[in-house]
Design a protein around this motif. Structure first.
Motif, PDB file in Angstrom:
ATOM      1  N   HIS A 136      38.176  41.849  31.104  1.00 16.50           N
ATOM      2  CA  HIS A 136      38.400  40.622  30.229  1.00 16.50           C
ATOM      3  C   HIS A 136      39.514  40.425  29.579  1.00 16.50           C
ATOM      4  O   HIS A 136      40.128  39.561  29.238  1.00 16.50           O
ATOM      5  CB  HIS A 136      37.045  40.729  29.012  1.00 16.50           C
ATOM      6  CG  HIS A 136      35.928  40.450  29.566  1.00 16.50           C
ATOM      7  ND1 HIS A 136      35.310  39.162  29.402  1.00 16.50           N
ATOM      8  CD2 HIS A 136      34.956  41.291  29.779  1.00 16.50           C
ATOM      9  CE1 HIS A 136      34.020  39.574  30.107  1.00 16.50           C
ATOM     10  NE2 HIS A 136      33.856  40.616  30.080  1.00 16.50           N
ATOM     11  N   HIS A 139      41.485  36.996  30.255  1.00 16.91           N
ATOM     12  CA  HIS A 139      41.037  35.998  29.472  1.00 16.91           C
ATOM     13  C   HIS A 139      41.589  35.787  28.263  1.00 16.91           C
ATOM     14  O   HIS A 139      41.559  34.883  27.576  1.00 16.91           O
ATOM     15  CB  HIS A 139      39.534  36.289  29.010  1.00 16.91           C
ATOM     16  CG  HIS A 139      38.403  36.449  30.436  1.00 16.91           C
ATOM     17  ND1 HIS A 139      37.335  36.803  30.458  1.00 16.91           N
ATOM     18  CD2 HIS A 139      38.793  36.372  31.528  1.00 16.91           C
ATOM     19  CE1 HIS A 139      36.737  36.834  31.535  1.00 16.91           C
ATOM     20  NE2 HIS A 139      37.624  36.579  32.475  1.00 16.91           N
ATOM     21  N   CYS A 163      35.167  39.528  23.704  1.00 15.88           N
ATOM     22  CA  CYS A 163      36.099  38.826  24.189  1.00 15.88           C
ATOM     23  C   CYS A 163      36.177  37.301  23.816  1.00 15.88           C
ATOM     24  O   CYS A 163      35.133  36.776  24.030  1.00 15.88           O
ATOM     25  CB  CYS A 163      36.124  38.805  25.969  1.00 15.88           C
ATOM     26  SG  CYS A 163      36.879  37.616  26.904  1.00 15.88           S
ATOM     27  N   CYS A 166      35.896  34.309  26.619  1.00 15.33           N
ATOM     28  CA  CYS A 166      34.737  34.033  27.513  1.00 15.33           C
ATOM     29  C   CYS A 166      33.320  34.374  26.377  1.00 15.33           C
ATOM     30  O   CYS A 166      32.270  33.884  26.925  1.00 15.33           O
ATOM     31  CB  CYS A 166      34.312  34.609  28.635  1.00 15.33           C
ATOM     32  SG  CYS A 166      33.871  36.421  28.646  1.00 15.33           S
TER      33      CYS A 166
HETATM   34 ZN   LIG Z   1      36.204  37.414  28.843  1.00 17.58          ZN
END
Ligand SMILES: [Zn+2]
Length: 204
Positions: A136, A139, A163, A166
């Motif tokens: 992640h 992200h 995270c 997302c």
């Molecule tokens: Zn993520």
């Protein structure tokens, strides 16, 4: 356990991507010493408390050397910038930039002798947490300083790591729990048990 301020590298300590630190002074440190990373060491205002970052670290090697060694020995410099936790930093991955940055932030000279301290983490991140952060990490908006967020779970030993890119979350050891875990021999087993229970409860 002596405190060590990691105000400039809190993220690297939390993510355990740093295994070396340099200090002006600190000539008293010895191999085997335990140090507790904290956000802020000096200049605490009245009522402010010291905020620990992760579990204590254990010193595995200490030596004095000129700060400029990073700049003067190319291969060594690149390796050391990575060990300092700046392997993915656009500027500080380069020895010449790191040396200047260090001298500036520590109010010392590039040619000064500093103390190089290599250390290990007494509570390594679990493979699950490492995998989550690797998956992640892309992200997050690193440029804007975005980090994984922690939220307390209903188990005091566990935090949710979230995270924000997302929205996915995973359970990790609570930072507030490290010192208690360290003092008991069966810490790892207890945590692992709690972790499995929590996972089971969540996935049902
Ligand atoms: Zn993520």
């Amino acid at each position: 356990v002596r405190n060590i301020s990691v105000a400039l590298t809190t993220r690297q300590i939390r993510n355990q991507t740093k295994s070396v630190t340099r200090r002006c002074g600190w000539t008293f440190v010895q191999v085997g010493d335990l140090l507790q990373p904290i956000v802020k060491g000096q200049g605490l205002k009245h009522g402010e408390t010291v905020e620990p970052v992760g579990a204590p670290i254990r010193v595995i090697s200490v030596r004095r050397e000129p700060l400029s060694r990073l700049r003067d020995e190319a291969g060594y410099g690149i390796d050391e910038c990575r060990r300092e936790g700046f392997g993915d930093h656009p500027d500080l991955m380069w020895p010449s930039s790191f040396v200047e940055y260090f001298a500036q932030t520590h109010n010392c000279d590039v040619d000064d002798e500093i103390t190089r301290i290599a250390f290990e983490y007494t509570v390594p991140l679990t493979a699950a947490q490492m995998a989550f952060m690797q998956q992640h990490g892309p992200h997050l908006h690193r440029r804007a300083g975005e980090e994984f967020e922690r939220e307390r779970s209903d188990d005091p030993r566990l935090d949710w790591l979230k995270c924000n890119g997302c929205g996915e979350m995973t359970l990790v050891q609570a930072e507030q729990w490290y010192d208690r875990e360290l003092s008991t021999g069966d810490a790892t087993a207890a945590l692992s048990h709690a972790f499995q229970q929590q996972i089971g409860r969540v996935s049902r």
